[in-house]
Motif scaffolding. Structure first.
Motif, short mmCIF file in Angstrom:
data_model
loop_
_atom_site.label_atom_id
_atom_site.label_comp_id
_atom_site.label_asym_id
_atom_site.label_seq_id
_atom_site.Cartn_x
_atom_site.Cartn_y
_atom_site.Cartn_z
N PHE A 85 0.83 -1.28 0.10
CA PHE A 85 -0.05 -0.06 -0.22
C PHE A 85 0.82 1.27 0.25
CE2 PHE A 85 -4.22 -1.84 2.05
CZ PHE A 85 -4.32 -2.51 0.79
N GLN A 86 2.07 1.13 0.23
CA GLN A 86 3.20 2.44 0.37
C GLN A 86 3.44 2.71 -1.22
OE1 GLN A 86 6.23 1.32 2.81
NE2 GLN A 86 4.85 1.31 4.84
N HIS A 87 3.39 1.61 -2.14
CA HIS A 87 3.97 1.78 -3.31
C HIS A 87 3.13 2.73 -4.36
CE1 HIS A 87 6.58 -1.95 -2.88
NE2 HIS A 87 6.71 -0.83 -2.14
N HIS A 88 3.75 3.37 -5.19
CA HIS A 88 3.12 4.24 -6.30
C HIS A 88 2.01 3.66 -6.99
CE1 HIS A 88 6.70 2.72 -8.68
NE2 HIS A 88 5.69 2.58 -9.32
N ASP A 89 2.17 2.14 -7.18
CA ASP A 89 1.23 1.37 -7.94
C ASP A 89 -0.06 1.12 -7.16
OD1 ASP A 89 2.61 -0.36 -6.44
OD2 ASP A 89 2.99 -1.63 -7.83
N ARG A 90 -0.28 1.70 -5.95
CA ARG A 90 -1.35 1.54 -5.09
C ARG A 90 -1.78 2.99 -4.83
NH1 ARG A 90 -3.64 -3.45 -3.40
NH2 ARG A 90 -2.38 -5.14 -4.05
N HIS A 91 -1.78 3.75 -5.70
CA HIS A 91 -2.20 5.26 -5.54
C HIS A 91 -2.69 5.70 -6.98
CE1 HIS A 91 -0.04 4.85 -1.77
NE2 HIS A 91 -0.94 5.69 -1.38
N ASN A 92 -3.38 6.63 -6.90
CA ASN A 92 -3.88 7.27 -8.29
C ASN A 92 -2.99 8.49 -8.87
OD1 ASN A 92 -6.37 5.72 -8.21
ND2 ASN A 92 -6.92 7.17 -6.41
N VAL A 93 -2.05 8.00 -9.51
CA VAL A 93 -0.89 9.03 -9.83
C VAL A 93 -0.19 8.55 -11.21
CG1 VAL A 93 0.10 9.19 -7.45
CG2 VAL A 93 0.90 7.20 -8.63
N LEU A 94 0.67 9.57 -11.82
CA LEU A 94 1.21 9.13 -13.22
C LEU A 94 2.69 8.82 -12.56
CD1 LEU A 94 0.96 10.04 -16.08
CD2 LEU A 94 2.51 11.95 -15.74
N VAL A 95 2.84 7.47 -13.46
CA VAL A 95 4.29 6.93 -13.03
C VAL A 95 4.86 6.72 -14.23
CG1 VAL A 95 5.05 4.56 -12.46
CG2 VAL A 95 3.01 5.68 -11.18
N PRO A 96 6.40 6.84 -14.13
CA PRO A 96 7.39 6.67 -15.44
C PRO A 96 7.44 5.27 -15.48
CG PRO A 96 8.37 7.62 -13.40
CD PRO A 96 7.06 7.61 -13.09
N VAL A 97 7.59 4.77 -16.89
CA VAL A 97 7.75 3.27 -16.88
C VAL A 97 8.95 3.18 -17.91
CG1 VAL A 97 5.16 2.63 -16.48
CG2 VAL A 97 6.19 3.31 -18.79
N GLY A 98 9.45 1.96 -18.14
CA GLY A 98 10.45 1.71 -19.02
C GLY A 98 11.59 1.91 -18.56
N LEU A 99 11.78 1.89 -17.16
CA LEU A 99 13.16 2.03 -16.62
C LEU A 99 13.67 0.85 -15.96
CD1 LEU A 99 11.73 4.72 -14.19
CD2 LEU A 99 13.32 4.88 -16.17
N ALA A 100 15.11 0.77 -15.68
CA ALA A 100 15.70 -0.60 -15.42
C ALA A 100 15.35 -0.91 -14.01
CB ALA A 100 17.32 -0.40 -15.55
N GLU A 101 15.11 0.01 -13.03
CA GLU A 101 14.70 -0.19 -11.77
C GLU A 101 13.30 0.52 -11.83
OE1 GLU A 101 17.79 0.82 -9.17
OE2 GLU A 101 19.43 -0.11 -10.10
N ARG A 102 12.76 -0.16 -10.50
CA ARG A 102 11.38 0.64 -9.83
C ARG A 102 11.67 1.95 -9.41
NH1 ARG A 102 8.56 2.07 -6.27
NH2 ARG A 102 7.87 1.19 -4.22
N PRO A 103 11.14 2.86 -10.14
CA PRO A 103 11.21 4.39 -9.55
C PRO A 103 10.67 4.62 -8.19
CG PRO A 103 9.26 4.31 -11.20
CD PRO A 103 10.05 2.93 -11.01
N HIS A 104 11.01 5.56 -7.51
CA HIS A 104 10.51 6.11 -6.19
C HIS A 104 10.30 7.46 -6.21
CE1 HIS A 104 11.36 2.14 -4.40
NE2 HIS A 104 12.71 2.08 -5.00
N MET A 105 9.45 7.74 -5.28
CA MET A 105 9.03 9.46 -5.09
C MET A 105 9.98 9.75 -4.21
SD MET A 105 4.94 9.87 -5.52
CE MET A 105 3.94 9.79 -6.94
N ALA A 106 10.46 11.16 -4.27
CA ALA A 106 11.09 11.63 -3.30
C ALA A 106 10.60 12.93 -2.77
CB ALA A 106 12.49 12.22 -3.87
#
Length: 194
Positions: free
Chosen positions: A42-63
């Protein structure tokens, strides 16, 4: 100096919730007991209504390096708010401006303007436990006393993922997927009572 959002572990910058006709149509996944596997999910971005960058070598994180907040105006029948989320995807998405608008009660729009420094595109997430029907140009969410019709944004493909919840409900994640390193995604919704 105290760090902005110290201790906040959810990647939910610019996320939103939509409640209508007694139901939640766009939800926040919330929290649960910390010993449940969903607590971390539930902490991860994929469980929120957000815009997410894709096609990256690693999972992105919000700062959370600065205060991210919306500024807007509104009254009993309309509102408009802009959320400056520039740089929240550190090193990946230097530009992200999200605008929420409801010019009248039966219309809700979310517009994202973005530019990527890395990745191949974006996915725009909408989470719900409502019934979901997918048509070529429209997604329909049906509740007990209302319905939300979401127009598929220009240049996007649609995917609906099924996600588990700790209370045995099934959460659906609608993903509007768009290739390219910059652009606009405008999600327009009509709210109808049943």
């Amino acid at each position: 100096a105290e760090k902005t959002h110290a201790g906040h572990q959810h990647e939910d910058i610019a996320s939103f919730v939509l409640e209508f006709a007694g139901d939640t149509f766009a939800m926040d996944s919330g929290t649960c007991r910390y010993d449940n596997i969903h607590a971390t999910l539930f902490q991860h971005h994929d469980r929120h209504n957000v815009l997410v960058p894709v096609g990256l070598a690693e999972r992105p994180h919000m700062a959370y390096e600065r205060r991210y907040s919306a500024e807007g105006t509104g009254d009993a029948t309309s509102f408009r708010a802009t959320y400056d989320a520039d740089g929240c995807w550190k090193g990946v998405m230097p530009r992200w401006q999200r605008t929420f608008e409801s010019p009248e009660p039966s219309t809700f729009m979310v517009r994202d303007e973005y530019a990527l420094a890395a990745g191949t595109g974006v996915e725009w997430y909408w989470l719900t436990v409502r019934d979901v029907a997918v048509a070529p140009d429209e997604i329909t969410l049906t509740g007990r006393r209302g319905r939300v019709r979401i127009a598929v944004p220009d240049g996007c493909t649609v995917r609906v993922d099924t996600l588990s919840m700790p209370d045995e409900r099934i959460q659906k994640r609608i993903a509007f997927c768009k290739s390219g390193t910059s652009g606009v995604i405008e999600v327009c919704c009509r709210l109808e009572t049943l």
